[in-house]
Scaffold this motif. Structure first.
Motif, PDB file in Angstrom:
ATOM      1  N   UNK A  47       0.866  -1.059  -0.085  1.00 15.77           N
ATOM      2  CA  UNK A  47      -0.118   0.007  -0.057  1.00 15.77           C
ATOM      3  C   UNK A  47       0.891   1.250   0.207  1.00 15.77           C
ATOM      4  N   UNK A  48       1.963   1.338   0.693  1.00 13.44           N
ATOM      5  CA  UNK A  48       2.972   2.277   0.606  1.00 13.44           C
ATOM      6  C   UNK A  48       4.234   1.568   0.927  1.00 13.44           C
ATOM      7  N   UNK A  49       5.423   2.217   0.415  1.00 11.78           N
ATOM      8  CA  UNK A  49       6.645   1.435   0.540  1.00 11.78           C
ATOM      9  C   UNK A  49       7.776   2.497   1.175  1.00 11.78           C
ATOM     10  N   UNK A  50       8.855   2.319   1.279  1.00 15.84           N
ATOM     11  CA  UNK A  50       9.827   3.117   1.591  1.00 15.84           C
ATOM     12  C   UNK A  50      10.888   3.079   0.279  1.00 15.84           C
ATOM     13  N   UNK A  51      11.094   4.318  -0.156  1.00 13.38           N
ATOM     14  CA  UNK A  51      11.996   4.586  -1.475  1.00 13.38           C
ATOM     15  C   UNK A  51      13.172   5.473  -0.892  1.00 13.38           C
ATOM     16  N   UNK A  52      14.211   5.433  -1.928  1.00 11.81           N
ATOM     17  CA  UNK A  52      15.409   6.355  -1.547  1.00 11.81           C
ATOM     18  C   UNK A  52      15.941   6.935  -2.879  1.00 11.81           C
ATOM     19  N   UNK A  53      16.852   7.948  -2.407  1.00 12.01           N
ATOM     20  CA  UNK A  53      17.410   8.551  -3.943  1.00 12.01           C
ATOM     21  C   UNK A  53      18.905   8.928  -3.321  1.00 12.01           C
ATOM     22  N   UNK A  54      20.036   8.939  -3.944  1.00  9.50           N
ATOM     23  CA  UNK A  54      21.174   9.407  -3.382  1.00  9.50           C
ATOM     24  C   UNK A  54      21.776  10.481  -4.634  1.00  9.50           C
TER      25      UNK A  54
END
Length: 652
Positions: free
Chosen positions: A328-335
């Motif tokens: 339903x909702x996830x954790x994402x990342x960017x660098x």
């Protein structure tokens, strides 16, 4: 008996039956192999390189070959082909091809790789809770006795006995207290989403206190508030200037140098979705410039919020319900790349994210530990719980629930931890009324500590039979720092396990109603194991040291140790009563012997009441004189056996 009180404080059809494959290692084998260095095979298998390339991996020719090997039960062909296929999974495979995960787990188990098998079984349950694969995965995991909610002692029992014993115990754990941050921080409209500066002296949080009027209606308007810590006290919160707008702002975090602010703004005209991530920079005079949207490479047409920076400020984690995720909702990342630009976002992967919701990521300001809230992981005490996961060799370790001292029956999220790992700041609701959130601080318990990575484990068995004691409570007390540790029950095999901070002194206590309490003070220097043996308590007890002088009823110093053991046992088990029975030999006048035996029983009763703090109605003292010999008296040794005090334990 579990009502003990604490002393101290995926689909591929095959005809082959994998259920016949037996594991090659014991439950402790998992703990032995789960060290900080990630095995090369685990690193290879769980990296899933297609996660950021393909939404769904499918290769029909390879699937046909896997089916053929499975039908023939040709493990030499089946295992390597299935391994490579699973390794190439995209996001959708974890749900659609869930059974492939289970089959690979069974093959890993048959080869003795417990660590890989358990990790795969957990992936099955995180990404598809129904169906045959999930049912079998739950059954397969039972043998490893992984942590469950019922392993922890209910806190009401824990605190009840801490209170019960406080008059006599000097070594007691601190009692963690939720501390409402007060009227200077909290308002009547809801306050949440705290974030601290790297120096711990500035707190940002979200508040609904400032209303917005449109026409004849008043609306909640989320704004960012700021409070400074001066001399240990949080000052009255003020609005964050140049950041707040008629739109909703919240979930802010500061860069390590305090000069860059990341936050979420919702329903803004320059947004890409319902909520977007924004950035603002502070000039030399301390004024924030006009916030800028982080752009389409980071934001989606959906909800993006809850930003958190790594300690180096070069990786940004956040939560999103965009399409293409695991749940339903996830954790994402960017660098940031070499030019200092944020790369397109990536999903953090199937170990952290589940079929449920993962929100509120928080990266510890000093350590490589990611905290987050979730309702989709296997060990859960309520709705949303807080978890922590360590970064090891480019992989995220299996998340660990931070325990019942933090996670209750409701939801815990919107949180932050100070740089010294002393306090957790987070929003709690009154009776789960999410419209009435307040900010609280709470002493960070052992389970949530970032440095609690060293394993203490052990067993307790019957010294006579070798059978495990499966009923009892194990507590650990940090003698150096007073960090509270949630107590646990002994497992069915008599084992226990805790993760603690290294290089500290601890007190280990094991108690139960079938054995006398065990205590061990130790210094933890690396992983440690205690294997205890003790005698089981029968309903009738006799101690060698409880020998009175001839014709006397006075207690002797050497008796105190055994009497204190009895007192502690009664304190540990408030539902137990004690009958003290005094006996003499046949020498002398029977009436005098009867009185002497009663006096001896009374002396012991008085000691237990006065010095053991035992309630008088729980103890009965009876003298039998010489009327109940256990042997016929021929020798002096026979008479010595008959001169005795016995303790009869009565369990209600």
């Amino acid at each position: 008996m579990r009502r003990l009180l604490l002393l101290y404080s995926a689909v591929l059809t095959c005809t082959v039956s994998l259920a016949q494959i037996k594991p090659a290692q014991s439950p402790f084998a998992l703990q032995d192999t789960a060290k900080s260095a990630v095995p090369a095979k685990i690193q290879d298998l769980f990296s899933f390189p297609n996660l950021h390339k393909l939404p769904y991996y499918q290769h029909e020719r390879k699937l046909q070959s896997i089916r053929k090997a499975a039908q023939a039960q040709d493990t030499a062909q089946w295992y390597p082909q299935l391994y490579q296929y699973v390794r190439n999974f995209g996001v959708q495979n974890f749900f659609k091809d869930n059974q492939l995960l289970w089959q690979l787990a069974k093959l890993e188990e048959a080869q003795g790789d417990t660590l890989a098998a358990v990790g795969l079984y957990k992936l099955v349950l995180k990404h598809y809770t129904d169906g045959m694969a999930a049912k079998m995965a739950r059954k397969n995991l039972e043998q490893y006795q992984l942590e469950q909610k019922d392993d922890y002692v209910p806190l009401e029992y824990y605190y009840e006995l801490v209170e019960y014993r406080k008059e006599i115990d000097t070594l007691r754990p601190p009692r963690g207290v939720y501390l409402n941050m007060g009227a200077g921080i909290n308002s009547s409209s809801g306050d949440y989403g705290p974030s601290l500066s790297a120096s711990n002296d500035v707190m940002l949080f979200t508040s609904k206190r400032n209303k917005l009027e449109r026409g004849f209606k008043t609306y909640d308007n989320e704004d960012l508030m700021l409070s400074r810590n001066e001399n240990g006290y949080w000052m009255d919160a003020i609005p964050l200037e140049n950041i707040n707008s008629p739109f909703n702002e919240g979930s802010a975090c500061l860069s390590p140098d305090g000069a860059t602010l990341y936050f979420s703004r919702c329903l803004a005209p320059d947004g890409f979705g319902s909520c977007d991530l924004y950035v603002a920079y502070r000039d030399d005079e301390g004024v924030w410039n006009t916030p800028a949207n982080l752009g389409a490479s980071i934001n989606s047409p959906y909800w993006d919020s809850h930003p958190s920076l790594s300690p180096g400020g070069d990786t940004l984690y956040f939560s999103s319900d965009r399409l293409g995720g695991f749940g339903l909702s996830d954790i994402y990342y960017t660098f940031k790349d070499e030019q200092g630009n944020w790369v397109p976002v990536r999903n953090i992967g199937p170990t952290i994210n589940t079929r449920g919701s993962e929100v509120s990521p928080f990266f510890h300001p000093k350590h490589q530990v990611l905290y987050f809230s979730s309702n989709g992981h296997l060990l859960n005490f309520g709705e949303y719980d807080i978890y922590k996961s360590y970064r090891k060799s480019a992989l995220w370790d299996e998340p660990k629930n931070v325990g019942p001292l933090v996670n209750g029956s409701g939801s815990e999220f919107y949180f932050t931890i100070d740089a010294n790992s002393q306090n957790l700041y987070y929003a709690r609701s009154v009776e789960n009324n999410m419209g009435n959130l307040d900010l609280y601080s709470f002493p960070l318990p052992m389970e949530a500590q970032p440095l609690a990575t060293v394993n203490l484990k052990g067993t307790l068995v019957d010294s006579e039979t070798g059978d495990p004691f499966s009923e009892g409570i194990v507590s650990v007390i940090d003698l150096d720092n007073g960090v509270e540790v949630a107590p646990k029950f002994l497992k069915k095999d008599g084992s226990f396990s805790f993760n603690l901070i290294n290089n500290n002194n601890y007190l280990l206590i094991i108690q139960g109603e079938h054995f006398f309490r065990l205590e061990e003070i130790f210094f933890l220097a690396g992983d440690q194991e205690f294997n205890f043996e003790t005698e089981a308590i029968s309903s009738r007890l006799k101690f060698e040291n409880l020998e009175f002088d001839n014709g006397k009823a006075e207690l002797k110093t050497e008796m105190y140790g055994d009497l204190n053991k009895i007192a502690d046992f009664l304190l540990d088990n408030p539902y137990v009563k004690l009958r003290i029975e005094g006996h003499t030999d046949s020498d002398g006048d029977p009436n005098l012997n009867l009185k002497l035996s009663q006096d001896r029983a009374d002396a012991i009763k008085e000691y237990l009441i006065t010095f053991g703090n035992i309630e008088e109605p729980r103890i009965e003292a009876i003298g039998y004189g010489s009327s109940r010999p256990i042997v016929e008296e021929v020798t002096d040794e026979d008479k010595m056996l008959n001169r005795r005090v016995e303790f009869n334990i009565v369990k209600e």
